[in-house]
Design an enzyme around this catalytic site. Structure first.
Site, PDB file in Angstrom:
ATOM      1  N   HIS A   1       1.005  -1.196  -0.061  1.00 28.32           N
ATOM      2  CA  HIS A   1       0.125   0.144   0.065  1.00 28.32           C
ATOM      3  C   HIS A   1       0.817   1.249  -0.170  1.00 28.32           C
ATOM      4  O   HIS A   1       2.205   1.167   0.575  1.00 28.32           O
ATOM      5  CB  HIS A   1      -0.887  -0.186   1.259  1.00 28.32           C
ATOM      6  CG  HIS A   1      -1.861   0.995   1.450  1.00 28.32           C
ATOM      7  ND1 HIS A   1      -1.609   2.326   1.874  1.00 28.32           N
ATOM      8  CD2 HIS A   1      -3.439   0.865   1.303  1.00 28.32           C
ATOM      9  CE1 HIS A   1      -2.670   2.728   1.807  1.00 28.32           C
ATOM     10  NE2 HIS A   1      -3.656   2.086   1.649  1.00 28.32           N
TER      11      HIS A   1
ATOM     12  N   ASP B   1       3.059  -4.256   8.293  1.00 21.74           N
ATOM     13  CA  ASP B   1       1.721  -3.686   8.088  1.00 21.74           C
ATOM     14  C   ASP B   1       0.724  -4.782   8.103  1.00 21.74           C
ATOM     15  O   ASP B   1       0.208  -5.385   7.372  1.00 21.74           O
ATOM     16  CB  ASP B   1       1.718  -3.117   6.720  1.00 21.74           C
ATOM     17  CG  ASP B   1       0.346  -2.375   6.474  1.00 21.74           C
ATOM     18  OD1 ASP B   1      -0.689  -2.568   7.176  1.00 21.74           O
ATOM     19  OD2 ASP B   1       0.361  -1.520   5.505  1.00 21.74           O
TER      20      ASP B   1
ATOM     21  N   GLN C   1      -4.224  -5.039   6.741  1.00 25.94           N
ATOM     22  CA  GLN C   1      -5.327  -6.074   5.731  1.00 25.94           C
ATOM     23  C   GLN C   1      -5.529  -7.207   6.744  1.00 25.94           C
ATOM     24  O   GLN C   1      -6.261  -8.287   6.311  1.00 25.94           O
ATOM     25  CB  GLN C   1      -4.672  -6.198   4.510  1.00 25.94           C
ATOM     26  CG  GLN C   1      -5.825  -6.142   3.428  1.00 25.94           C
ATOM     27  CD  GLN C   1      -6.810  -5.274   3.644  1.00 25.94           C
ATOM     28  OE1 GLN C   1      -8.096  -5.555   3.715  1.00 25.94           O
ATOM     29  NE2 GLN C   1      -6.754  -3.995   3.449  1.00 25.94           N
TER      30      GLN C   1
ATOM     31  N   LYS D   1     -10.590  -1.256  10.038  1.00 22.68           N
ATOM     32  CA  LYS D   1     -10.823  -2.355   9.056  1.00 22.68           C
ATOM     33  C   LYS D   1     -11.019  -3.680   9.856  1.00 22.68           C
ATOM     34  O   LYS D   1     -11.325  -4.577   9.320  1.00 22.68           O
ATOM     35  CB  LYS D   1      -9.240  -2.752   8.307  1.00 22.68           C
ATOM     36  CG  LYS D   1      -9.126  -1.394   7.405  1.00 22.68           C
ATOM     37  CD  LYS D   1      -8.086  -1.724   6.546  1.00 22.68           C
ATOM     38  CE  LYS D   1      -8.062  -0.494   5.544  1.00 22.68           C
ATOM     39  NZ  LYS D   1      -6.637  -0.398   4.968  1.00 22.68           N
TER      40      LYS D   1
ATOM     41  N   CYS E   1      -4.688   2.275  -3.847  1.00 20.09           N
ATOM     42  CA  CYS E   1      -3.653   2.779  -3.259  1.00 20.09           C
ATOM     43  C   CYS E   1      -2.184   1.842  -3.207  1.00 20.09           C
ATOM     44  O   CYS E   1      -1.297   1.649  -2.521  1.00 20.09           O
ATOM     45  CB  CYS E   1      -3.595   3.081  -1.827  1.00 20.09           C
ATOM     46  SG  CYS E   1      -4.729   4.292  -1.273  1.00 20.09           S
TER      47      CYS E   1
HETATM   48  C1  LIG Z   1      -5.794   0.492   4.760  1.00 20.37           C
HETATM   49  C2  LIG Z   1      -4.442   0.152   4.497  1.00 20.37           C
HETATM   50  C3  LIG Z   1      -3.430   1.004   4.949  1.00 20.37           C
HETATM   51  C4  LIG Z   1      -3.653   2.191   5.276  1.00 20.37           C
HETATM   52  O1  LIG Z   1      -4.375   2.186   6.559  1.00 20.37           O
HETATM   53  P1  LIG Z   1      -4.991   3.855   7.020  1.00 20.37           P
HETATM   54  O2  LIG Z   1      -6.214   3.392   8.157  1.00 20.37           O
HETATM   55  O3  LIG Z   1      -5.742   4.553   5.807  1.00 20.37           O
HETATM   56  O4  LIG Z   1      -3.909   4.629   7.744  1.00 20.37           O
HETATM   57  C5  LIG Z   1      -2.119   0.336   4.903  1.00 20.37           C
HETATM   58  N1  LIG Z   1      -1.714  -0.528   4.591  1.00 20.37           N
HETATM   59  C6  LIG Z   1      -2.714  -1.602   4.038  1.00 20.37           C
HETATM   60  C7  LIG Z   1      -2.172  -2.963   3.651  1.00 20.37           C
HETATM   61  C8  LIG Z   1      -3.945  -1.154   4.030  1.00 20.37           C
HETATM   62  O5  LIG Z   1      -4.885  -2.045   3.881  1.00 20.37           O
END
Ligand SMILES: *Cc1c(COP(=O)(O)O)cnc(C)c1O
Length: 410
Positions: A127, A204, A207, A230, A368
């Site tokens: 992302h 990260d 997801q 999320k 993104c």
């Molecule tokens: C949504 C997402 C982000 C960004 O999250 P925010 O809540 O917009 O800060 C970063 N990495 C991944 C894999 C995502 O799905």
């Protein structure tokens, strides 16, 4: 098979989500944009209403009752996050505004820890929020960004990763699960190999957390980040887990109230963890609701969630592939309930617009993750991402809608 689905009573679960009752363009809402943000169960909405109705106050400051109640609730929420991620200490959990904020805290913090020529490694599946802050770090430090490439299935080429690692490698960062393709990355292997060359690892988890319960100690990961919105929580709140030794090494990200021990005009000393990284009044209500969201998800159970979503994924994949000219991007065997696809010769945006007219919310565009779209040489995809409150009947509605779009557009 039917029995397994019964383990998770989806009709009962759907009643927990007020928004699932609404209509869009005269049709029942089918919400398949869960990878962008999840819907909010009533218990989480209630936690928000309760906070503002009964004990809204600033935290960590007042001796008055409301302030103490708000502080207690906020710190209980931090403990819930700690337990959920199995962090050793609650002060290793920094409550942030979300994944993006969490990554920026770490990327900015490494400015003085890197020198020109040091290398940092990212995956091709990221992302933008796990790319851009690191590029900015490279600009400040002269460090070099290396990329683990991917194959057609949307999987990382781990043999290339092996070659990229060296004693110059200081940091490795990748998502646990790709938001654009759904690929589950082999993060255990990525972490172990990075540690062999002395590099720190940030995962990260934005997801993965809606589908998996991560254990940061078992993973031995240095940093793990996620967003509440999320996983059934509100927007504007998230978490940064960092190993204590790393969080002590990194400087504060922002200066302000709450993050200090003592302030004079000559010199300020910083508060200890976690407050050093929590300058200013935080999203108090959001933090409390984050805790409520974790309670809710855990009450359903992540094993049940994963099993049910895998069935939705298998069903949706099979049904969509019956449409001629439909291609799915991201075909790893190791993936979660995200289906990114296109219809041959048709722009994803046009499909998304028609499908919305039929009440179905999907994402269209680059998600993104422009480098992934460049890899496939496409402008974007249509992405349907399923959650545990979705049903096979909703997938049938999507399939019918996509067929209709195809007829109208070709
Ligand atoms: C949504 C997402 C982000 C960004 O999250 P925010 O809540 O917009 O800060 C970063 N990495 C991944 C894999 C995502 O799905």
């Amino acid at each position: 098979m039917q029995k397994e689905i019964d383990m998770l009573d989806v009709q009962k679960i759907r009643k927990d989500f007020p928004i699932l009752n609404r209509q869009v363009n005269g049709k029942p809402l089918v919400y398949f944009d869960n990878a962008a943000t999840s819907q909010t169960p009533k218990v989480v909405i209630d936690a928000i209403v309760d906070y503002y109705s009964n004990y809204n106050a600033n935290i960590h400051r007042g001796v008055h009752t409301l302030s103490q109640e708000a502080t207690d609730a906020y710190e209980i929420a931090r403990n819930k996050v700690q337990q959920h991620f199995n962090a050793m200490h609650s002060y290793e959990i920094i409550l942030t505004s979300g994944t993006t904020h969490s990554i920026n805290i770490v990327a900015t913090g490494f400015t003085n820890l890197l020198s020109e020529g040091d290398e940092i490694i990212v995956s091709a599946l990221e992302h933008h929020s796990n790319i851009v802050p690191w590029q900015m770090l490279c600009e400040r430090t002269g460090a070099i960004l290396k990329v683990i490439p991917m194959n057609e299935e949307g999987e990382l080429l781990m043999d290339v990763y092996d070659q990229l690692l060296s004693d110059k490698t200081k940091l490795v960062f990748t998502n646990h699960i790709s938001n654009a393709l759904g690929t589950i990355n082999p993060i255990e292997e990525i972490i172990t190999k990075a540690h062999k060359v002395g590099a720190a690892v940030l995962i990260d988890g934005a997801q993965s957390c809606p589908h998996i319960k991560p254990d940061v100690q078992a993973l031995d990961v240095d940093f793990y980040v996620a967003s509440a919105h999320k996983l059934c929580g509100p927007t504007g709140v998230g978490m940064l887990y960092g190993k204590e030794e790393w969080l002590n090494k990194l400087p504060p990200y922002q200066g302000g109230g709450e993050m200090i021990e003592q302030v004079t005009f000559e010199k300020t000393t910083y508060a200890g963890l976690p407050h050093k990284f929590e300058a200013g009044t935080p999203n108090i209500c959001g933090g409390i609701a984050f805790g409520a969201a974790l309670d809710y998800m855990n009450s359903i159970g992540f094993d049940n969630i994963a099993q049910y979503e895998n069935e939705l994924l298998a069903y949706g994949t099979q049904k969509l592939l019956e449409i001629e000219g439909l291609r799915i991007y991201g075909t790893s065997k190791n993936k979660t309930s995200v289906i990114s696809f296109n219809l041959e010769g048709i722009h994803p945006y046009d499909v998304g617009t028609i499908v919305d007219k039929l009440g179905i919310a999907v994402r269209t565009g680059h998600h993104c993750a422009q480098p992934i779209m460049d890899f496939y040489k496409i402008p974007g995809t249509i992405r349907a991402s399923f959650s545990f409150y979705n049903t096979k009947e909703e997938i049938d509605a999507l399939v019918e809608a996509v067929k209709k779009a195809k007829m109208m557009l070709s």
